[in-house]
Design an enzyme around this catalytic site. Structure first.
Site, PDB file in Angstrom:
ATOM      1  N   HIS A 199       0.860  -1.196   0.107  1.00 29.36           N
ATOM      2  CA  HIS A 199      -0.082   0.124   0.039  1.00 29.36           C
ATOM      3  C   HIS A 199       1.003   1.085   0.180  1.00 29.36           C
ATOM      4  O   HIS A 199       1.250   1.644   1.185  1.00 29.36           O
ATOM      5  CB  HIS A 199      -0.862  -0.053   1.203  1.00 29.36           C
ATOM      6  CG  HIS A 199      -1.943   0.975   1.435  1.00 29.36           C
ATOM      7  ND1 HIS A 199      -3.327   0.745   1.003  1.00 29.36           N
ATOM      8  CD2 HIS A 199      -1.842   2.286   1.218  1.00 29.36           C
ATOM      9  CE1 HIS A 199      -3.872   1.766   1.373  1.00 29.36           C
ATOM     10  NE2 HIS A 199      -3.068   3.056   1.483  1.00 29.36           N
ATOM     11  N   HIS A 209       1.060   5.002  -2.126  1.00 30.78           N
ATOM     12  CA  HIS A 209       0.514   5.928  -3.233  1.00 30.78           C
ATOM     13  C   HIS A 209       1.520   6.637  -3.874  1.00 30.78           C
ATOM     14  O   HIS A 209       2.518   7.069  -3.204  1.00 30.78           O
ATOM     15  CB  HIS A 209      -0.534   7.127  -2.598  1.00 30.78           C
ATOM     16  CG  HIS A 209      -1.369   6.548  -1.755  1.00 30.78           C
ATOM     17  ND1 HIS A 209      -2.728   6.480  -2.494  1.00 30.78           N
ATOM     18  CD2 HIS A 209      -1.700   6.025  -0.662  1.00 30.78           C
ATOM     19  CE1 HIS A 209      -3.666   5.968  -1.571  1.00 30.78           C
ATOM     20  NE2 HIS A 209      -2.950   5.636  -0.516  1.00 30.78           N
ATOM     21  N   HIS A 245      -9.814   1.502  -0.049  1.00 32.39           N
ATOM     22  CA  HIS A 245      -9.914   2.108   1.208  1.00 32.39           C
ATOM     23  C   HIS A 245     -11.089   2.102   1.962  1.00 32.39           C
ATOM     24  O   HIS A 245     -12.139   2.614   1.203  1.00 32.39           O
ATOM     25  CB  HIS A 245      -9.291   3.608   0.945  1.00 32.39           C
ATOM     26  CG  HIS A 245      -7.795   3.839   0.679  1.00 32.39           C
ATOM     27  ND1 HIS A 245      -7.318   3.467  -0.287  1.00 32.39           N
ATOM     28  CD2 HIS A 245      -6.667   4.596   1.365  1.00 32.39           C
ATOM     29  CE1 HIS A 245      -5.965   3.789  -0.606  1.00 32.39           C
ATOM     30  NE2 HIS A 245      -5.709   4.462   0.544  1.00 32.39           N
ATOM     31  N   GLU A 248     -10.744   3.538   7.701  1.00 28.94           N
ATOM     32  CA  GLU A 248      -9.441   4.337   7.923  1.00 28.94           C
ATOM     33  C   GLU A 248     -10.284   5.360   8.658  1.00 28.94           C
ATOM     34  O   GLU A 248     -10.036   5.843   9.846  1.00 28.94           O
ATOM     35  CB  GLU A 248      -8.820   4.992   6.777  1.00 28.94           C
ATOM     36  CG  GLU A 248      -7.725   5.814   7.165  1.00 28.94           C
ATOM     37  CD  GLU A 248      -7.042   6.672   6.303  1.00 28.94           C
ATOM     38  OE1 GLU A 248      -7.550   6.505   4.988  1.00 28.94           O
ATOM     39  OE2 GLU A 248      -5.913   7.015   6.424  1.00 28.94           O
ATOM     40  N   ASP A 271       1.925   3.872   3.202  1.00 29.52           N
ATOM     41  CA  ASP A 271       0.903   4.854   2.612  1.00 29.52           C
ATOM     42  C   ASP A 271       1.433   5.922   1.682  1.00 29.52           C
ATOM     43  O   ASP A 271       1.407   5.784   0.729  1.00 29.52           O
ATOM     44  CB  ASP A 271      -0.103   5.316   3.947  1.00 29.52           C
ATOM     45  CG  ASP A 271      -1.334   5.525   3.505  1.00 29.52           C
ATOM     46  OD1 ASP A 271      -1.893   5.332   2.276  1.00 29.52           O
ATOM     47  OD2 ASP A 271      -2.064   6.120   4.373  1.00 29.52           O
ATOM     48  N   ASP A 272       1.894   7.290   2.500  1.00 29.62           N
ATOM     49  CA  ASP A 272       2.773   8.256   1.879  1.00 29.62           C
ATOM     50  C   ASP A 272       3.719   8.473   2.706  1.00 29.62           C
ATOM     51  O   ASP A 272       3.651   9.588   3.611  1.00 29.62           O
ATOM     52  CB  ASP A 272       1.458   9.291   1.798  1.00 29.62           C
ATOM     53  CG  ASP A 272       0.297   8.977   1.226  1.00 29.62           C
ATOM     54  OD1 ASP A 272       0.131   9.048  -0.121  1.00 29.62           O
ATOM     55  OD2 ASP A 272      -0.619   8.656   1.985  1.00 29.62           O
TER      56      ASP A 272
END
Ligand code: HPA
Ligand code: ZN
Length: 341
Positions: A25, A27, A205, A208, A286-287
């Site tokens: 996962h 981005h 997603h 969350e 994630d980021d």
């Protein structure tokens, strides 16, 4: 659970953070270091000063503001060549963190605006950069086309068409990111059906920001194989058990959740409880620059907080590769390389 496990010492933590890793996962644009985005902004003469703090990091107040800063940063990524340069930079970063296999979310919305011909050019440039990184750093990348929830179902259909037209062993998944508080999972069922019919595997997603019902809807209304985050399923044990029974894998991003305030501290995060109840959990960033994290930092923090051992992380990586969207030959090869250490 934590009480029964031995607290790892510094030598063990060092070993754990250097283990080879699989990440599901990530981005693509969210992995861009701020300095990389500032460099492109300078080259293109775009003023992005408003999205950085004085120390150079990304500046945003909350999740929704994060999404708009993310889109502003992404606005300087214009050509296929820009995306290829980012691909090289992010795979160097991942390889430094011991990542041997990674899946990344790519959005046709940012790569040609949903036009299939343009999307093919962006995808070709990204794949070429990924092949070069595999040759030089031994890291394998695969792509997941991602629609963006707050852009709405119509733009999602254009993204799904891009995905369906380019589905193969490399472009192997379809998913949804963006603002979970907008609309319903089922608003995107047409796009997910189109992607499934093209042979793509699915992730969305959910859970969350919204609660367990959102996770149930991703499973029941979209038929996803994996869920991005999914952690708030913990609020309803029937949903936790549904995930366990169906073998749905969670792409858990603990550092992201703590940084964005979904949980006050890692000790409050439900990853261990989900795992203990039989849910297939994996670990991702994630980021990473947005949330001031790396895969090494995630492993170290989980080992410190939940006393996970190298064997626990070996299982996490095995689960990740079993849920990976790549072909069987790639899965087998990566699993062997993970086991060899
Ligand atoms: N969550 C949801 N949507 C996103 C994210 C994220 O972390 N990053 C980019 N789009
Ligand atoms: Zn995400």
């Amino acid at each position: 659970m934590t009480e029964e496990r031995a607290k790892p010492d510094e030598e063990q933590l060092h070993h754990i953070e250097h283990l080879p890793k699989a990440e599901l996962h990530l981005h693509f644009e969210g992995a861009a270091p701020p300095a990389f985005i500032r460099g492109l902004a300078r080259e293109k003469d775009v003023d992005l000063s408003g999205i950085f703090r004085p120390d150079g990091s990304y500046a945003y107040r909350d999740f929704v503001h994060f999404l708009s800063v993310y889109e502003a940063a992404t606005s300087v990524l214009k050509s296929p060549e820009d995306f290829a340069r980012l691909c090289t930079a992010l795979l160097e970063q991942s390889a430094e963190n011991g990542v041997v296999y990674s899946e990344t979310f790519l959005s046709p919305d940012f790569c040609g605006g949903g036009d299939v011909t343009a999307w093919r050019e962006y995808l070709a440039a990204i794949r070429e950069a990924a092949e070069a990184a595999e040759a030089s750093h031994g890291i394998t990348l695969r792509g997941i086309v991602t629609c963006i929830r707050h852009f709405g179902p119509e733009r999602a259909r254009a993204a799904a068409l891009c995905a369906a037209e380019t589905a193969d062993d490399w472009l192997c998944g379809f998913g949804m990111a963006g603002d979970e508080n907008k609309g319903k999972q089922r608003d995107f069922a047409y796009s997910f059906d189109m992607a499934r019919e093209a042979g793509l595997q699915l992730t969305s997603h959910a859970g969350e920001w919204r609660g367990p019902q959102e996770v149930r809807e991703a499973v029941e209304d979209l038929g996803v194989d994996r869920i991005g985050h999914g952690v708030r399923a913990i609020g309803d044990l029937a949903v936790v058990d549904l995930l366990a029974e169906r073998g749905v894998t969670l792409e858990v991003c603990p550092g992201s959740n703590v940084f964005l305030g979904v949980y006050p501290a890692l000790a409050d995060h439900p990853i261990q409880k989900l795992r203990a109840r039989g849910v297939r959990v994996t670990v991702s960033t994630d980021d990473p620059p947005f949330f001031h994290t790396t895969m090494r930092a995630e492993y170290r923090a989980l080992a410190q907080t939940f006393h996970w051992s190298a064997d626990d992380f070996a299982e996490i990586n095995r689960v990740a590769m079993e849920a990976a969207f790549c072909d069987a030959a790639t899965r087998g090869r990566v699993l062997k390389s993970l086991e060899a250490t």
